[in-house]
Design a protein around this motif. Structure first.
Motif, PDB file in Angstrom:
ATOM      1  N   VAL A  26      -0.060   4.037  -2.523  1.00 44.33           N
ATOM      2  CA  VAL A  26      -0.096   5.580  -2.052  1.00 44.33           C
ATOM      3  C   VAL A  26       0.833   6.375  -3.091  1.00 44.33           C
ATOM      4  CG1 VAL A  26       0.519   7.314  -0.235  1.00 44.33           C
ATOM      5  CG2 VAL A  26      -0.747   5.288   0.267  1.00 44.33           C
ATOM      6  N   ALA A  47      -0.101   9.247  -5.558  1.00 42.01           N
ATOM      7  CA  ALA A  47       0.404  10.891  -5.327  1.00 42.01           C
ATOM      8  C   ALA A  47       0.953  11.212  -6.834  1.00 42.01           C
ATOM      9  CB  ALA A  47       1.715  10.820  -4.487  1.00 42.01           C
ATOM     10  N   MET A  56      -8.419   4.148   2.052  1.00 38.90           N
ATOM     11  CA  MET A  56      -7.153   3.668   2.613  1.00 38.90           C
ATOM     12  C   MET A  56      -7.170   3.932   4.310  1.00 38.90           C
ATOM     13  SD  MET A  56      -4.909   3.238   0.168  1.00 38.90           S
ATOM     14  CE  MET A  56      -3.305   3.330   0.923  1.00 38.90           C
ATOM     15  N   ASN A  79      -8.915   8.274  -0.639  1.00 39.05           N
ATOM     16  CA  ASN A  79      -8.300   8.507   0.831  1.00 39.05           C
ATOM     17  C   ASN A  79      -9.128   7.813   1.828  1.00 39.05           C
ATOM     18  OD1 ASN A  79      -6.187   9.878  -0.114  1.00 39.05           O
ATOM     19  ND2 ASN A  79      -7.337  12.074  -0.067  1.00 39.05           N
ATOM     20  N   THR A  98      -2.920  -0.359  -9.951  1.00 42.39           N
ATOM     21  CA  THR A  98      -3.251  -0.649  -8.379  1.00 42.39           C
ATOM     22  C   THR A  98      -4.050  -1.991  -8.115  1.00 42.39           C
ATOM     23  OG1 THR A  98      -4.027   1.761  -8.082  1.00 42.39           O
ATOM     24  CG2 THR A  98      -4.993   0.173  -6.840  1.00 42.39           C
ATOM     25  N   ASN A 103     -10.651  11.028  -5.621  1.00 45.04           N
ATOM     26  CA  ASN A 103      -9.572  11.410  -4.671  1.00 45.04           C
ATOM     27  C   ASN A 103      -9.709  11.073  -3.135  1.00 45.04           C
ATOM     28  OD1 ASN A 103      -7.363  12.147  -3.444  1.00 45.04           O
ATOM     29  ND2 ASN A 103      -7.316  14.211  -3.943  1.00 45.04           N
ATOM     30  N   PHE A 142       0.670  -1.215   0.008  1.00 45.24           N
ATOM     31  CA  PHE A 142       0.063  -0.105   0.089  1.00 45.24           C
ATOM     32  C   PHE A 142       0.966   1.098  -0.196  1.00 45.24           C
ATOM     33  CE2 PHE A 142      -3.136  -3.127   1.218  1.00 45.24           C
ATOM     34  CZ  PHE A 142      -3.977  -2.737   0.496  1.00 45.24           C
TER      35      PHE A 142
END
Length: 470
Positions: free
Chosen positions: A38, A42, A309, A306, A214, A302, A34
């Motif tokens: 990330v 980003a 996660m 988040n 992903t 987005n 992960f």
């Protein structure tokens, strides 16, 4: 989900040999996986930001170019007023034409100043403007000479000056200069629109690339985690110390994978639907509208990623954090992320949260509930009528209820009522139907001590009722 392995004695003997190389722990494998996700996200966010800034800059240039062309038209119009006023006065001697002449003079000063202020940082455009202004000054002088000759010596003297053709020559040069100026502005406009389209395509390609990477990482991580788990279960001591942690982490990963795979399809299809509405000859206003919608979809995606996660950080006690949420805020966010499907289907969605406006609940669960129920209502719409979806909240006996009502295909509850919320249960032929959404919704609601029920009639519509736990 727990796994049970029966290991043959010969394998136990083999696996209990000392390792020559240290293997990564399950926790380390998850963390690395992960972390990579990330980092990829980003990079995607950075790329989208840069592309958005480029689109914004191109929009400014397009607006600036349009303003310049508009002012150039006014410069030409004011110059024609000077010529018209001069010609009318020369022929008739009527001083009313001098008002047109003087009006053109005043306007020219205003428009020339405007052009200078709009191009003050562009030396090349300033040089072109200097040339244009010299031509206009020549036209002014010739017109002034003709008017003075008409006043002092009569029409014949003024006509002699006109017959020399210098005024027409200068006017033709002014027209050519303005036309060249405008052609260059149109060329700049075309180039920027082309760059904008390329930026949008690049941003979409980056998004799909990120999505593919992903899923590949998740599949690879899932395989590696299972392999690592099988090795760890061979050792009785490690099994006793880490089984609880492994079970929780794998449950979280499966939950994350299911929610991600289900919820990412909608933003991806919405982005595709929004892009498909743009054509090469679409007006700038349509580009702006689609770009605004894409920004909202990208921002909602987005935010959703988040929040997804954060699911991975739930500890052993599985505490789900609650916060005070506004129904209208969640509804607006979900409908923005579904904008492409809403436009494509022509769905009419009405929401009324006057009776109950807020609720203390898990944000990720409430967004998932809204997303699944609204997207299902759009997905399983009737083709012979406009989809209509009504959402409202209600409080009865101090319990909050949420109703999602549609006029879609409906479900035969006498035949399928016991399977509505089952895993992989599909009741209509649809290419995107996976039978996961309602199962996830029911699981999330019941984990918060609530209930969900359904009432439906075939080809009439469906009503889902969510009773939130206290």
């Amino acid at each position: 989900m727990q796994w049970h392995f029966t290991v043959p004695p010969q394998l136990k003997k083999k696996y209990h040999k000392p390792f020559k190389m240290r293997r990564l722990s399950l926790k380390t494998t998850i963390d690395i996986t992960f972390l990579v996700i990330v980092v990829c996200f980003a990079m995607l966010a950075y790329s989208i930001h840069n592309r958005s800034q480029s689109v914004k800059q191109n929009r400014i240039i397009v607006n600036h170019t349009s303003n310049i062309n508009s002012v150039l038209e006014k410069v030409l119009s004011s110059t024609i007023d000077i010529e018209t006023g001069t010609r009318g006065y020369t022929i008739t001697g009527d001083e009313n034409y001098l008002e047109v002449y003087n009006h053109g003079h005043k306007n020219l000063e205003i428009w020339i100043d405007s052009l200078r202020s709009m191009n003050e940082t562009d030396e090349l455009q300033i040089k072109k403007l200097d040339t244009l202004e010299k031509l206009i000054d020549s036209k002014k002088k010739i017109s002034a000479m003709v008017i003075q000759a008409r006043k002092e010596s009569g029409m014949e003297k003024a006509a002699e000056i006109v017959k020399k053709g210098r005024g027409k020559e200068v006017m033709d040069s002014i027209r050519k200069s303005i036309r060249d100026y405008q052609n260059q502005a149109v060329l700049i406009l075309t180039e920027n629109l082309s760059q904008t389209e390329e930026n949008v395509k690049a941003r979409n390609n980056n998004f799909f690339l990120f999505t593919g990477i992903t899923f590949i990482i998740l599949i690879f991580a899932y395989i590696k985690i299972r392999q690592t788990t099988q090795r760890l279960l061979l050792d009785k001591i490690i099994q006793e110390n880490l089984m609880d942690e492994l079970t929780i982490q794998n449950q979280q990963l499966n939950d994350f994978a299911n929610i991600t795979s289900h919820n990412l399809r909608s933003p991806a299809s919405n982005i595709t639907a929004l892009i498909a509405t743009i054509e090469e000859n679409s007006p700038v206003e349509e580009y702006r509208m689609i770009f605004d919608m894409l920004k909202k979809v990208a921002q909602n995606l987005n935010d959703s990623l988040n929040q997804l996660m954060e699911v991975l950080h739930i500890k052993k006690n599985k505490i789900v954090e609650k916060e005070l949420l506004a129904f209208q805020e969640i509804f607006s966010k979900i409908t923005e992320s579904l904008q492409g499907e809403i436009l494509k289907s022509g769905a009419i969605i009405k929401a009324d949260f006057k009776e109950v406006q807020e609720i203390a609940y898990s944000r990720i669960y409430l967004e998932s509930i809204f997303h699944n129920l609204i997207s299902n209502a759009i997905k399983y719409r009737a083709e012979d009528r406009t989809p209509e979806i009504t959402i409202r909240s209600e409080r009865k006996n101090n319990i909050v209820y949420l109703y999602v009502i549609d006029n879609g295909l409906g479900i035969d509850l006498s035949k399928n009522g016991h399977k509505v919320f089952g895993m992989h249960q599909i009741f209509h032929n649809h290419p995107e139907a996976k039978g996961i959404g309602l199962f996830m919704t029911k699981t999330q609601i019941e984990s918060m001590k609530g209930k969900i029920s359904v009432a439906s009639e075939v080809n009439i519509g469906t009503t889902f009722t969510v009773m939130f736990g206290t």
